[in-house]
Design an enzyme around this catalytic site. Structure first.
Site: not given
Ligand code: BES
Ligand code: ZN
Ligand code: ZN
Length: 489
Positions: A268, A342
């Site tokens: 990230k 997931r």
């Molecule tokens: N933990 C994150 C989702 C999240 C984002 C929770 C902001 C709380 C606040 C999750 O694991 C994630 O990174 N999701 C990605 C998915 C994508 C890579 C398909 C996302 O939402 O960008």
């Molecule tokens: Zn994630």
């Protein structure tokens, strides 16, 4: 802090901070009595400040020795026909925060309760008092102020001490979930989540099973293994089971327990990563709900399942392009290591299905896309079973937690199809919350299932009524309500 019940007249009580509630369209008897005792000082100030007793409106006043309490706080209940249980909870929380702010020691609360569950009183007070300050050093010049007692006055209705106790138990469970969410990843580790679960074994009919890395590998939970393999922190798979003598059915609650989500090799950006200690909000909700359920000894069998680990970049990390063999033997092509929730949930859902539940609910801070779709107050609700979706929606509404049903659009399933494996962990550019839910559906087998994407409401930047700043404990009350109201079809 003590919460007690009194049939004294509020004006004669020895509290130093007296709170009285009044409606916008009809002032309460205790308001009128108090106003008279203070020579109309309240109505005078109310007129001057245009205080109308709208819902949650506050008016405070020093009594200058005219009555026993040295401060009076009038709190508005709004219009009489709009007065709800959730508003009562909100108001109690707001009042409790105001009492701390005004450094009250013994608070008296005169608020009508005839039409709503009385546990909302203590639930609201305890939720309002919660503040995450564990890591702030105490300033000897200005120590933290603690309210010592709340006295609930019986106005026209008597108050049941059992109900008040119940509200405190429920609030402690929500506050436990809040605390776990608020604690940083170096404190709240998968091991700590497992220990928190194990502490529930002290209650009757409750047992807890924890698998560490070796057992998770032996069992073949390929999703949980892959996501955790770049981290030094040991992953844990947690199973809390509560089996009372008589039961209305069997529920399974599943929580995403990423104690930190750096994204892994699909790392990230710095902005936003610092928030990812909240990525175990689903696990916290499951722990909170189970804590309440085993303490209240509800007459329903409930299992809490948590896949807990950290997602970190490292030489041992799983990679985009890896093909995983999951717990149910299906294969997943990893296209983004940040879509890790997931993968962990898929294994936990398969474990849950093997328990043969009457209903299963998973909670996960799963996608940013869900927050784009619904904002941060609502969770997204996904299910392929209309009756079960409605039961969960009803539970959320009764609990005062916002849930909105989203489509599980099968047409989007093509975007998670893989040429190299059974499915991929990344959907197309649109409908990210939906494709994540479709991925989960692939692993839930034939269970009656519902998925709550709680990425938004798990954490709040600002307090609002009973909802706290920071970790909110979202989901605990919905799960508890569902366990209370569940009836087998
Ligand atoms: N933990 C994150 C989702 C999240 C984002 C929770 C902001 C709380 C606040 C999750 O694991 C994630 O990174 N999701 C990605 C998915 C994508 C890579 C398909 C996302 O939402 O960008
Ligand atoms: Zn994630
Ligand atoms: Zn995540």
């Amino acid at each position: 802090m003590q919460i007690q019940i009194s049939n004294q007249k509020p004006l004669e009580s020895n509290v130093d901070f007296l709170v009285i509630a009044s409606f916008e369209d009809e002032s309460t008897a205790v308001y009128q009595e108090l106003d008279q005792a203070l020579n109309q000082a309240i109505s005078h100030k109310a007129n001057k400040l245009k205080f109308k007793a709208k819902a949650k409106e506050l008016l405070s006043l020093d009594t200058l020795g005219q009555i026993k309490a040295n401060t009076v706080l009038v709190v508005g209940l709004g219009k009489k026909d709009k007065y709800s249980a959730i508003l009562l909870r909100d108001i109690c929380a707001i009042v409790a925060r105001e009492a701390v702010k005004q450094k009250a020691t013994h608070v008296g609360l005169a608020i009508p309760t005839a039409t709503h569950p009385q546990y909302e009183l203590s639930l609201g007070i305890e939720l309002g008092l919660y503040k995450f300050d564990t890591f702030i050093s105490v300033d000897p010049e200005n120590p933290k102020h603690l309210v010592e007692s709340f006295t609930l006055f019986e106005l026209n209705t008597s108050i049941d001490a059992q109900e008040i106790k119940k509200g405190q138990t429920i609030a402690q469970s929500v506050n436990l979930a809040r605390q776990l969410v608020n604690e940083p990843a170096n404190v709240c580790t998968p091991t700590k989540l497992a220990q928190t679960a194990q502490s529930l074994e002290q209650y009757p009919n409750t047992s807890v099973l924890v698998w560490g890395r070796d057992k998770i590998v032996e069992e073949g939970m390929g999703g949980l293994i892959a996501v955790s393999q770049g981290a030094t922190e040991e992953p844990k798979f947690i199973h809390i089971s509560y089996k009372p003598q008589t039961s209305r059915g069997r529920l399974v609650f599943v929580g995403k327990g990423l104690t930190f989500d750096s994204g892994g090799l699909s790392i990230k950006p710095a902005k936003g990563m610092e928030e990812m200690f909240i990525d175990m909000g689903g696990a916290a909700a499951v722990l909170g709900a189970l804590t309440a359920i085993v303490q209240l000894q509800l007459d329903i069998e409930v299992h809490g399942l948590i896949g807990a680990c950290e997602n970190m970049p490292d030489g041992n990390s799983f990679r985009p392009s890896d093909i995983l063999t999951m717990y149910n033997k299906k294969t997943v092509e990893v296209l983004n290591t940040d879509a890790e929730g997931r993968l962990v949930l898929a294994d936990a859902l398969h474990y849950g299905t093997k328990l043969n539940p009457d209903g299963m609910v998973d909670l996960a801070t799963l996608t940013g896309a869900c927050m784009v779709a619904l904002g941060t107050n609502y969770c997204g609700l996904f299910s392929d079973n209309d009756d079960w979706a409605q039961s969960v929606l009803n539970a959320a509404q009764a609990a005062g937690e916002k849930a909105w049903r989203m489509p599980l659009d099968e047409e989007l399933f093509s975007t998670v199809k893989s040429k190299r494996a059974d499915i991929t962990n990344l959907g197309g550019p649109w409908g990210g919350a939906i494709t994540a839910a479709l991925f989960l559906k692939f692993f839930k087998g034939d269970s009656t299932w519902c998925h709550l994407d709680i990425a938004g409401p798990t954490h709040m930047s600002k307090e609002n009524g009973y909802i706290s700043e920071g970790g909110t404990g979202f989901g605990v009350l919905t799960l508890l309500e569902l366990a209370k109201s569940f009836k087998k079809a």
